[in-house]
Each structure stands twice: as structure tokens, then as C-alpha cells.
Design a protein around this motif. Structure first.
Motif, PDB file in Angstrom:
ATOM      1  N   CYS A 118       0.846  -1.190   0.000  1.00 14.35           N
ATOM      2  CA  CYS A 118       0.000   0.000   0.000  1.00 14.35           C
ATOM      3  C   CYS A 118       0.880   1.238   0.000  1.00 14.35           C
ATOM      4  N   GLY A 119       0.243   2.385  -0.100  1.00 10.83           N
ATOM      5  CA  GLY A 119       1.001   3.635  -0.124  1.00 10.83           C
ATOM      6  C   GLY A 119       0.290   4.642  -1.006  1.00 10.83           C
ATOM      7  N   PRO A 120       0.673   5.915  -0.891  1.00  9.08           N
ATOM      8  CA  PRO A 120      -0.017   6.958  -1.646  1.00  9.08           C
ATOM      9  C   PRO A 120       0.085   6.747  -3.153  1.00  9.08           C
ATOM     10  N   SER A 121      -0.849   7.349  -3.859  1.00  4.30           N
ATOM     11  CA  SER A 121      -0.825   7.328  -5.317  1.00  4.30           C
ATOM     12  C   SER A 121       0.486   7.931  -5.814  1.00  4.30           C
ATOM     13  N   VAL A 144       2.685  -6.524   5.417  1.00  8.01           N
ATOM     14  CA  VAL A 144       2.252  -5.321   4.718  1.00  8.01           C
ATOM     15  C   VAL A 144       3.491  -4.488   4.398  1.00  8.01           C
ATOM     16  N   ILE A 145       3.563  -4.079   3.128  1.00  5.09           N
ATOM     17  CA  ILE A 145       4.644  -3.195   2.699  1.00  5.09           C
ATOM     18  C   ILE A 145       4.018  -1.827   2.448  1.00  5.09           C
ATOM     19  N   PHE A 146       4.645  -0.801   2.986  1.00  6.45           N
ATOM     20  CA  PHE A 146       4.172   0.560   2.742  1.00  6.45           C
ATOM     21  C   PHE A 146       5.221   1.288   1.920  1.00  6.45           C
ATOM     22  N   MET A 147       4.796   1.817   0.773  1.00  9.39           N
ATOM     23  CA  MET A 147       5.725   2.551  -0.097  1.00  9.39           C
ATOM     24  C   MET A 147       5.403   4.026  -0.088  1.00  9.39           C
TER      25      MET A 147
END
Ligand code: ADP
Ligand code: MG
Length: 241
Positions: free
Chosen positions: A34-37, A207-210
Motif C-alpha cells: 500500500c502507499g499513496p498514489s 504489509v509493505i508501505f511505499m
């Protein structure tokens, strides 16, 4: 099953889209990204089956290096199922023919074998009755379930999903997520870009956050939802939860 090691990618000499991305997905694991556009999620997942090249680092799938010029990419891609935001079914082909095309052309299966496999998978996603229709005659949720069945028809060793529910009307999201949850519980190795945190809570192992091309957080689900380490992930979670 997927090994991503120090990947750097530039779209132009001055625009670095991925910065030192390193992570892995073991067999049977479900990893949510997940992560911002604009943070590079789609780019990263496309690098995994070499739909996008990258300049530095290595990615291997089941021990095969995707960035090795000697690698047979069509063969590799045939084992990596990919489901996109916009279904991408062949509009001029009936549903069953959408499921059979690559089985016959890429795997060399007979028409009978391909149809049998296709029907079995349509049944599994609850769409056996729609086999003779064309994509445009189905709802978005149904089309996305067909896209998942089509990917599964190739007997993939991993499945990659890029925001599979974000183009759907809200009432159709759960029918697609249900299919994905079943798949996860059956032990499929999955890398899933999604903001559906309900799905993540249910079946994700990690969960990976980019953010801005970097993997800012790579944590066990419990840790991620418990309290993300970084400010950026905390901010992001507070916006979407
Ligand atoms: P996400 O999936 O997280 O929204 P993307 O991987 O699609 O992020 O995009 C990351 C960044 O790269 C964005 O700034 C986007 O505009 C840019 N980008 C994506 N595809 C291309 C491309 N083919 N050429 C140049 N820039 C691109
Ligand atoms: Mg994207």
C-alpha cells in the motif's frame, strides 16, 4: 518465491521512481503493498514479471532472474498471474474463450483440456453460467472474477494483483475480495497492491508501505496495524482507515 534486491529504476535520467527496493515473498505468503498514489507500487509489481525494466538491482521469481537477458520471459510470465485494475479481458472473445486463449497458445493445451479447465475455474469464481457471454455483458465485479480465473488457468506459481477492486462500484468489491481471500487461504503466493485494509487484516502475512519510490515499511501485519514505525505510514493509515 519472489526476491527483490536493491532495485533502482529511473523513468527518465532525472526521475527515479524506485529507490533501493528490497523485499521478498516466500511460498504461500500473502503480501499487501500500500502507499499513496504515485509512490511506485504499480511500477514495482510490474518489474516482478518484467513488464517494466529496471536499471539496477535484481529480481528473481522461483529462482529465475527476471532481469537476466537469457531468461525466457514469455515462459516466466506464463507462470506469474497478473490481475490489473481494469480487467483487460479481450472484448471480442466470449468469456470461455478469454480463459482458453493463452492455455492453448502459450501452454499448448488442447481445446478440450483448456475448456474443461476454464469451466472448472469459472465455476470456482461463481460464473459458470456466463461462459458464452462477452465481457461487456458482465458487471465489473464479474469481469474482474473472470480476469482472476483467466490468470489461474495458467497454473501460476504466484499471483500479482494491482488494485483489483479500485475501479469497481462499491457493491462489487466484496465478491472480488472473497475470491482473493479463498485463493490466499488455499496457499497461493500473492503480492497484492490494494488499499483494502479489511483484506489485509484477513489474509495478509506482511504489509509493505511505499512512499516516493521507497519501501518505507515492511512489517508483519500485526505490527503494521498495531503501530507503524514511520510517521509517513501512520499518516497514511489515519487517512484510509
Ligand atoms: P502507484 O502505482 O503507487 O500509484 P506508479 O508506479 O504508477 O505509482 O507511478 C510512480 C510514479 O512514476 C508516478 O509519479 C508516475 O507518474 C510515474 N510513472 C508511472 N509510469 C510512468 C511511465 N511509463 N513513464 C514515466 N513516468 C511514469
Ligand atoms: Mg498504481
Amino acid at each position: 518465491m519472489i526476491e527483490i534486491s536493491h532495485v533502482n529504476k529511473w523513468y527518465t535520467p532525472t526521475f527515479q521512481v524506485l529507490t533501493d527496493c528490497t523485499t521478498s515473498v516466500t511460498k504461500g505468503e500473502v503480501v499487501v503493498v500500500c502507499g499513496p498514489s504515485g509512490s511506485g507500487k504499480s511500477t514495482l509489481i510490474k518489474c516482478v514479471n518484467a513488464l517494466e525494466p529496471f536499471q539496477e538491482g535484481d529480481i528473481s521469481v522461483d529462482g529465475t532472474k527476471v532481469n537476466d537477458p537469457k531468461t525466457n520471459l514469455p515462459k516466466l510470465r506464463s507462470r506469474v498471474g497478473m490481475v490489473f485494475q481494469h480487467f483487460e479481458l479481450f472484448p471480442h472473445l466470449k468469456i470461455i474463450d478469454n480463459l482458453c486463449l493463452a492455455q492453448q497458445k502459450v501452454l499448448g493445451r488442447s481445446s478440450d483440456t483448456a475448456v474443461a479447465k476454464g469451466m472448472q475455474l469459472l465455476d470456482r469464481v461463481g460464473l459458470k453460467e456466463q461462459a458464452q457471454k462477452f465481457p461487456a455483458q458482465l458487471s465489473g465485479g464479474q469481469q474482474q472474477r473472470v480476469a482472476i480465473a483467466r490468470a489461474l488457468a495458467m497454473d501460476p506459481i504466484v499471483m500479482l494483483f494491482d488494485e483489483p477492486t479500485s475501479a469497481l462500484d462499491p457493491e462489487m468489491v466484496s465478491e472480488v475480495l472473497d475470491v482473493m481471500v479463498d485463493l490466499a487461504r488455499e496457499g497461493m503466493t500473492m503480492m497484492v497492491v490494494t488499499h483494502e485494509m479489511g483484506f489485509a487484516r484477513k489474509v495478509a502475512n506482511r504489509v509493505i508501505f511505499m512512499d516516493r519510490g521507497e519501501i518505507v515499511e515492511d512489517a508483519a501485519k500485526e505490527d503494521f496495524f498495531g503501530k507503524p514505525r514511520s510517521d509517513r505510514a501512520q499518516k497514511f493509515l489515519s487517512k484510509i482507515l
